[in-house]
Design an enzyme around this catalytic site. Sequence first.
Site, PDB file in Angstrom:
ATOM      1  N   GLY A  71      21.341  38.034  33.410  1.00 43.29           N
ATOM      2  CA  GLY A  71      22.877  38.682  33.220  1.00 43.29           C
ATOM      3  C   GLY A  71      23.639  38.990  34.183  1.00 43.29           C
ATOM      4  O   GLY A  71      24.963  39.080  34.695  1.00 43.29           O
ATOM      5  N   SER A  72      22.868  40.009  35.203  1.00 44.81           N
ATOM      6  CA  SER A  72      23.785  40.586  36.494  1.00 44.81           C
ATOM      7  C   SER A  72      24.384  39.447  37.143  1.00 44.81           C
ATOM      8  O   SER A  72      25.559  38.879  37.549  1.00 44.81           O
ATOM      9  CB  SER A  72      23.072  41.551  37.270  1.00 44.81           C
ATOM     10  OG  SER A  72      22.175  42.414  36.740  1.00 44.81           O
ATOM     11  N   ASN A 151      24.795  47.571  25.271  1.00 45.61           N
ATOM     12  CA  ASN A 151      22.792  48.224  25.565  1.00 45.61           C
ATOM     13  C   ASN A 151      22.196  50.026  25.433  1.00 45.61           C
ATOM     14  O   ASN A 151      20.756  49.522  25.626  1.00 45.61           O
ATOM     15  CB  ASN A 151      22.807  47.694  27.313  1.00 45.61           C
ATOM     16  CG  ASN A 151      23.526  47.937  28.632  1.00 45.61           C
ATOM     17  OD1 ASN A 151      24.796  48.372  28.155  1.00 45.61           O
ATOM     18  ND2 ASN A 151      22.988  48.872  29.461  1.00 45.61           N
ATOM     19  N   GLN A 179      22.692  41.938  25.631  1.00 44.50           N
ATOM     20  CA  GLN A 179      22.444  42.404  24.261  1.00 44.50           C
ATOM     21  C   GLN A 179      22.112  41.757  23.240  1.00 44.50           C
ATOM     22  O   GLN A 179      21.392  42.145  22.075  1.00 44.50           O
ATOM     23  CB  GLN A 179      22.291  43.780  24.364  1.00 44.50           C
ATOM     24  CG  GLN A 179      22.167  44.465  25.767  1.00 44.50           C
ATOM     25  CD  GLN A 179      20.594  45.316  25.048  1.00 44.50           C
ATOM     26  OE1 GLN A 179      20.049  45.019  23.827  1.00 44.50           O
ATOM     27  NE2 GLN A 179      20.372  45.402  26.350  1.00 44.50           N
ATOM     28  N   ALA A 200      17.758  34.836  29.077  1.00 41.86           N
ATOM     29  CA  ALA A 200      16.368  34.653  28.261  1.00 41.86           C
ATOM     30  C   ALA A 200      16.193  35.791  27.885  1.00 41.86           C
ATOM     31  O   ALA A 200      15.092  36.153  27.039  1.00 41.86           O
ATOM     32  CB  ALA A 200      15.857  33.612  29.685  1.00 41.86           C
ATOM     33  N   HIS A 201      15.283  36.921  28.660  1.00 38.59           N
ATOM     34  CA  HIS A 201      14.715  38.099  29.305  1.00 38.59           C
ATOM     35  C   HIS A 201      14.772  39.423  27.903  1.00 38.59           C
ATOM     36  O   HIS A 201      13.841  40.370  27.871  1.00 38.59           O
ATOM     37  CB  HIS A 201      14.325  38.809  30.577  1.00 38.59           C
ATOM     38  CG  HIS A 201      14.775  39.488  30.508  1.00 38.59           C
ATOM     39  ND1 HIS A 201      14.743  40.779  31.261  1.00 38.59           N
ATOM     40  CD2 HIS A 201      16.168  39.432  31.727  1.00 38.59           C
ATOM     41  CE1 HIS A 201      15.504  41.287  31.737  1.00 38.59           C
ATOM     42  NE2 HIS A 201      16.706  41.108  31.770  1.00 38.59           N
ATOM     43  N   THR A 237      18.625  23.985  43.261  1.00 42.13           N
ATOM     44  CA  THR A 237      17.214  22.570  42.904  1.00 42.13           C
ATOM     45  C   THR A 237      16.799  23.800  41.879  1.00 42.13           C
ATOM     46  O   THR A 237      16.479  25.785  41.627  1.00 42.13           O
ATOM     47  CB  THR A 237      15.894  22.784  43.265  1.00 42.13           C
ATOM     48  OG1 THR A 237      16.496  22.577  45.292  1.00 42.13           O
ATOM     49  CG2 THR A 237      15.158  22.428  42.987  1.00 42.13           C
ATOM     50  N   CYS A 325      17.221  58.725  37.215  1.00 41.75           N
ATOM     51  CA  CYS A 325      17.113  59.826  37.972  1.00 41.75           C
ATOM     52  C   CYS A 325      17.399  58.532  39.518  1.00 41.75           C
ATOM     53  O   CYS A 325      16.638  57.567  39.891  1.00 41.75           O
ATOM     54  CB  CYS A 325      15.734  59.559  38.118  1.00 41.75           C
ATOM     55  SG  CYS A 325      14.972  61.124  39.495  1.00 41.75           S
TER      56      CYS A 325
HETATM   57  C1  PLP Z   1      19.872  44.204  30.618  1.00 45.98           C
HETATM   58  C2  PLP Z   1      21.957  43.466  30.500  1.00 45.98           C
HETATM   59  C3  PLP Z   1      22.203  42.940  32.058  1.00 45.98           C
HETATM   60  C4  PLP Z   1      21.791  42.370  33.519  1.00 45.98           C
HETATM   61  O1  PLP Z   1      20.916  41.363  32.661  1.00 45.98           O
HETATM   62  P1  PLP Z   1      19.543  40.989  34.018  1.00 45.98           P
HETATM   63  O2  PLP Z   1      18.915  39.261  33.563  1.00 45.98           O
HETATM   64  O3  PLP Z   1      18.701  41.870  33.917  1.00 45.98           O
HETATM   65  O4  PLP Z   1      20.380  40.615  35.107  1.00 45.98           O
HETATM   66  C5  PLP Z   1      23.293  42.571  32.013  1.00 45.98           C
HETATM   67  N1  PLP Z   1      24.903  43.291  31.097  1.00 45.98           N
HETATM   68  C6  PLP Z   1      23.878  43.852  29.702  1.00 45.98           C
HETATM   69  C7  PLP Z   1      24.151  44.084  28.979  1.00 45.98           C
HETATM   70  C8  PLP Z   1      22.487  44.390  30.137  1.00 45.98           C
HETATM   71  O5  PLP Z   1      21.691  44.759  28.878  1.00 45.98           O
END
Ligand code: PLP
Length: 397
Positions: A71-72, A151, A179, A200-201, A237, A325
């Site tokens: 996501g990032s 999120n 999300q 995906a996670h 790759t 924190c």
């Molecule tokens: C978790 C999250 C991300 C980051 O995704 P990663 O796969 O951990 O880099 C970006 N945006 C939102 C809204 C998220 O909840």
Amino acid sequence: MQNVYFDNGATTKVLPQIATAMADAMVNNYGNPSSIYRLGQQGKEVLDDARERVAELLTASPKEIIFTGGGSEGDTMLLRGVAQAFSTKGKHIVTTAVEHHAILHTCQQLEKEGFTVTYLPVDEQGLVAPETVEAALTKETILISVMYANNEIGTIMPIKEIGAIARKHGILFHTDAVQAAGHIPIDVQADNIDLLTLTAHKFHGPKGTGAVYIRQGITLKPLIYGGAQEKGLRAGTENTSGILGLGLACSHAVEHMLENRRKITALRNKLIDGIRSNISGVRLNGHQEQRLPNNVNFSISDIEGETLLLLLDLAGIAASSGSACSAGALDPSHVLLAIGLSPELARGSLRLTLSEFTTEEEVDYLLVELPKIVERLRFSQLGIKKIGKVEKDVKLR
Ligand SMILES: *Cc1c(COP(=O)(O)O)cnc(C)c1O
């Protein structure tokens, strides 16, 4: 003591059948998809198949899906990719104050590079008003980026309306759907979305694998230079086993979304009702109805979030709070401040996020443990305050 996991907004468990399929692919289907021999072509087939599965989740075409490292990375790729490709047209970006840091910090970096960014406020439920988006547009605006769902507080944004405004003004519209994807239906056509990020996670696939949707006809500058993989947008790759897992997670989500939404929403509502009736001085953060099926976020008065998390952990409960924190100091969440909470109340927030693995027994367990812990904390807090007062009195004399 039980072990219960209420932090699915941070990450989820990989579905066992997906983990098995990935392990098999790593050992038996390890060819480089760019190679012409059979093992390589089998790797390419994995990519083609997964691209179709991701596209189906979004009602997109497989040609519009680019695999990423999560996501990032996807957020960075799209924001920087647009900024670099369209800077001759203009240098203004519109986003909201409640985005994930992957968006906010990329925007801050772009500001250092000469772009102007408008961070729109949200209301007390966490919604950005489409009219404020439209009012923020200038001749210089090249991109609107608004998250699909938040999120922290789970509020689902008016994506379709914002997309329509972007379309009307001929401005690209991006949504961080990390999300939302795999949890609620997303249709990039109906929602007028040009660019989208998912990972995906957050829906039972592997970490470090995601995808972006780029509407056909939009050409961006690459994030990573090198080989021609992923239309030259992301050299390197391909992570075939991870991409396999992403595709399978998308198909699982498509297949089970309706039943899972129903089941998870019922458990979430039980959790919300239970917390409201068993603990005094609580406030549900986020939109009451227009929220993710798996998100619960409460502010609890006279509680310090970080300590609450420690005591929950001792009871075997994994959750997260509205404060992070950093360097020994508790920073209240920018999202909770943006919806109007005081820093004190924001620091006393608790986020519980469910998944299809969450059981009724786990919800019941939490509803027994949480009120006890809150009571204990408030009691000791009261003690500390009293001692503080006595010390002050002593000093005054
Ligand atoms: C978790 C999250 C991300 C980051 O995704 P990663 O796969 O951990 O880099 C970006 N945006 C939102 C809204 C998220 O909840």
